[in-house]
Design an enzyme around this catalytic site. Structure first.
Site, mmCIF file in Angstrom:
data_model
loop_
_atom_site.group_PDB
_atom_site.id
_atom_site.type_symbol
_atom_site.label_atom_id
_atom_site.label_comp_id
_atom_site.label_asym_id
_atom_site.label_seq_id
_atom_site.Cartn_x
_atom_site.Cartn_y
_atom_site.Cartn_z
ATOM 1 N N ASP A 64 4.642 5.973 7.876
ATOM 2 C CA ASP A 64 3.078 5.867 7.174
ATOM 3 C C ASP A 64 3.132 7.220 6.973
ATOM 4 O OD1 ASP A 64 0.887 5.721 6.285
ATOM 5 O OD2 ASP A 64 0.335 3.639 7.365
ATOM 6 N N HIS A 65 3.154 7.480 6.045
ATOM 7 C CA HIS A 65 2.979 9.319 4.976
ATOM 8 C C HIS A 65 1.583 8.858 5.293
ATOM 9 C CE1 HIS A 65 4.372 12.984 4.406
ATOM 10 N NE2 HIS A 65 5.576 13.056 3.317
ATOM 11 N N ARG A 66 0.532 8.472 5.602
ATOM 12 C CA ARG A 66 -0.911 9.022 5.483
ATOM 13 C C ARG A 66 -0.934 10.158 7.190
ATOM 14 N NH1 ARG A 66 -3.495 3.688 4.252
ATOM 15 N NH2 ARG A 66 -1.548 2.946 6.129
ATOM 16 N N PRO A 90 2.261 3.794 2.732
ATOM 17 C CA PRO A 90 2.739 4.561 1.919
ATOM 18 C C PRO A 90 4.094 5.479 2.726
ATOM 19 C CG PRO A 90 1.161 6.239 2.270
ATOM 20 C CD PRO A 90 0.960 5.110 2.964
ATOM 21 N N ILE A 130 1.814 10.487 9.411
ATOM 22 C CA ILE A 130 2.588 11.420 9.911
ATOM 23 C C ILE A 130 2.980 11.954 8.985
ATOM 24 C CG2 ILE A 130 5.241 11.308 11.171
ATOM 25 C CD1 ILE A 130 3.782 8.115 12.080
#
Ligand code: CAO
Length: 524
Positions: free
Chosen positions: A496-498, A320, A500
């Site tokens: 990577d939104h998982r 993501p 950060i």
């Protein structure tokens, strides 16, 4: 030792061998499928006439074969008595009172108690003559049963999972036409072999399927692969076929399962790097004949594009991504860089902004170590790296490569600039070694030398962030009491939104901006 040949396959001639299911040394049992043949209308697996050991293959994938073509040499194979030829015919309507008629399973040769795997119509549906009504599948063949007449389906007499044989009722059809008594003339009739091998089994009934909906996606696979997929609960429509014409092979189904398991283990969807396909039920890719609309030219993708494409695709869809944009005031830094260029030119290398970017990134990565990290395969923890190996995207005539500048934290800006020059030359001369591309902890993609104001770079997995750098421009910037002409450098950080969150990414870029605005911070 006996030679196994293509048996009588009815009307089919010069049929392509699309899959070879055995190899020399394999022990095969009688009736075990040896090869898969495919014409434009039917897929057939050719079974072994006897048990034995494969000594030598006489064909390869892509060969065109007809009745009598040698397939392989079989050791200890015992010839079988020929079987009587079976006739196949279309579903026959049974006479009914009024216009309704019961459509039954036609003569399907040796097959008995065959499973109904798909029902392609429902009560109320208007069907055309020859339209497929149901799909039957034995362990060797898939057959579609066509409607003997046009009409409206009144009642279904079977459900998925039922076992049917010749004459079993399929459905009641209210006819628009009178029933016919002749089998479909155009349906090829694979006859039993006259020689030793048992009858080949048509994997699909030789009538192209009618899509039930516009979005219906039909997988292209042999019966054994279909069975294998069903046993494992793999939805064939989601498996990317690597065989000819996108055909799904055994290995594709295995790869899908492997990818799904790995994806689950890593807490993310199955990736395509493992030939897995994705759990999306997408419509088929449009097949367009572009030449119909104007002249075209077909250029093959480069080797690098072919290699890196699937990985870029995997990263793009399985991570993501969010991209944070910012800009750094590099007016002073640019003045400093220019002041040094005379000296570096004398030393034989070019001092570009990128060397300073690497230095500034290392400083920001030290401050925010979660950007110099990888998500553990379990998806449960983050692996923070204590080394700083920075990947740099290099544009080459063959495509994009990302060599890695190792231990960037221990190198000065001049060393970095020199190394950048060397690795980009190696990349463009195609002289990079595999090791030069490995071990990166964070990447930079600079399009500053080309142009643009911002872009959204794709994260280079298993890294968790990548910095995009665009072209710096002189602009009027409000300095609190007046506008000043400043050189502004656009930054695009994809993360990577998982791993950060947005606030951390904004802090990271703000910090990076502050380092670039005053590079002395990287000395602290
Ligand atoms: N703003 C303005 N000018 C810039 C700049 C920036 N951000 N970055 C570089 N420039 C200038 C340089 O100073 C140089 O100017 P001169 O020709 O006047 O000396 C010119 O642009 C060309 O620079 P360069 O490209 O040779 O050097 P570099 O260190 O900036 O970049 C490299 C090296 C290998 C990264 C680059 O050549 C390259 O291949 N970039 C493309 C990377 C890419 O394709 N990324 C896309 C990946 S998609 O995610």
């Amino acid at each position: 030792m006996s030679q196994v040949v293509v048996p009588d396959i009815g009307d089919f001639k010069e049929v392509e061998v699309i899959e070879i299911l055995v190899k020399p040394g394999d022990a095969v049992s009688k009736e075990q499928s040896l090869i898969t043949l495919e014409s434009d209308k039917a897929t057939m697996e050719i079974p072994s006439p006897a048990a034995g050991v494969v000594k030598e293959l006489k064909i390869k994938t892509g060969d065109k074969v007809s009745k009598g073509s040698p397939i392989l040499l079989l050791d200890d194979a015992k010839a079988e008595a020929p079987k009587p030829a079976e006739k196949r015919s279309a579903a026959q309507p049974k006479p009914q009172t009024g216009s309704a008629q019961t459509v039954t399973v036609p003569d399907i040769g040796d097959f008995k108690e065959v499973e109904v795997i798909e029902i392609l119509v429902k009560p109320g549906d208007a069907v055309q003559k020859e339209q497929s009504l149901i799909t039957l599948e034995s362990d060797k063949a898939t057959m579609e049963i066509p409607s003997p007449a046009a009409g409206v389906v009144k009642e279904l007499k079977v459900k998925t999972g039922d076992k049917v044989s010749k004459d079993a009722p399929i459905l009641v059809l209210e006819g628009k036409e009178e029933r016919r008594s002749e089998p479909r003339p155009e349906a090829p009739e694979p006859a039993a072999p006259k020689a030793a091998p048992p009858m080949p089994t048509p994997a699909t009934r030789p009538v192209p399927r009618e899509p039930r909906e516009e979005t219906a996606v039909k997988s292209h696979a042999s019966p054994s692969v279909r069975k294998f997929a069903r046993e494992l609960g793999v939805p064939l429509a989601q498996v990317q076929g690597s065989g000819p014409k996108g055909r799904v092979l055994h290995a594709d189904v295995q790869g899908f399962v492997k990818g799904a398991l790995q994806g689950r283990a890593a807490g993310r969807p199955p990736d395509k790097g493992g030939q897995g396909g994705l759990p999306f039920n997408l419509p088929a890719w449009p097949e367009v004949d572009f030449a119909k609309f104007g002249p075209i030219e077909t250029r093959p993708l480069s080797r690098i594009q072919k290699l890196s494409g699937p990985y870029l695709h995997r990263n793009w869809i399985s991570i993501p991504h969010v991209t944070q944009f910012d800009e750094a005031d590099i007016t002073e830094l640019e003045a400093f860089r220019k002041a040094q260029t005379a000296e570096t030119e004398k030393k034989g290398f070019k001092l570009t902004m990128l060397a300073f970017m690497i230095k500034a990134c290392v400083t920001a990565l030290r401050e925010y170590p979660q950007f110099n990290a990888s998500l553990e395969r379990s998806g449960e923890s983050l692996i923070i790296k204590k080394y700083f190996h920075i990947g740099v995207a290099v544009d080459t005539p063959e495509g994009l490569v990302v060599p890695v500048v190792r231990d960037a934290d221990r190198k000065g800006v001049f060393d970095l600039a020199k190394e950048l020059g060397e690795i980009s030359k190696l990349a463009r001369d195609k002289r990079l070694k595999a090791g030069d591309l490995q071990g990166g902890t964070f990447s930079i993609s600079s399009l500053g030398g080309i142009g643009g104001t911002a872009f959204t770079p794709i994260i280079n997995a298993p890294e968790v962030a990548i910095l995009g750098v665009s072209r710096s421009v002189m602009r009027q910037v409000w300095a609190g009491n007046e506008f000043r002409a400043r050189l502004m450098l656009p930054l695009s950080l994809s993360y990577d939104h998982r791993v950060i969150d947005g606030a951390t990414a904004a802090r990271f870029t703000s910090y990076l901006v502050s380092v670039l605005s005053d590079i002395r911070k990287s000395l602290l």
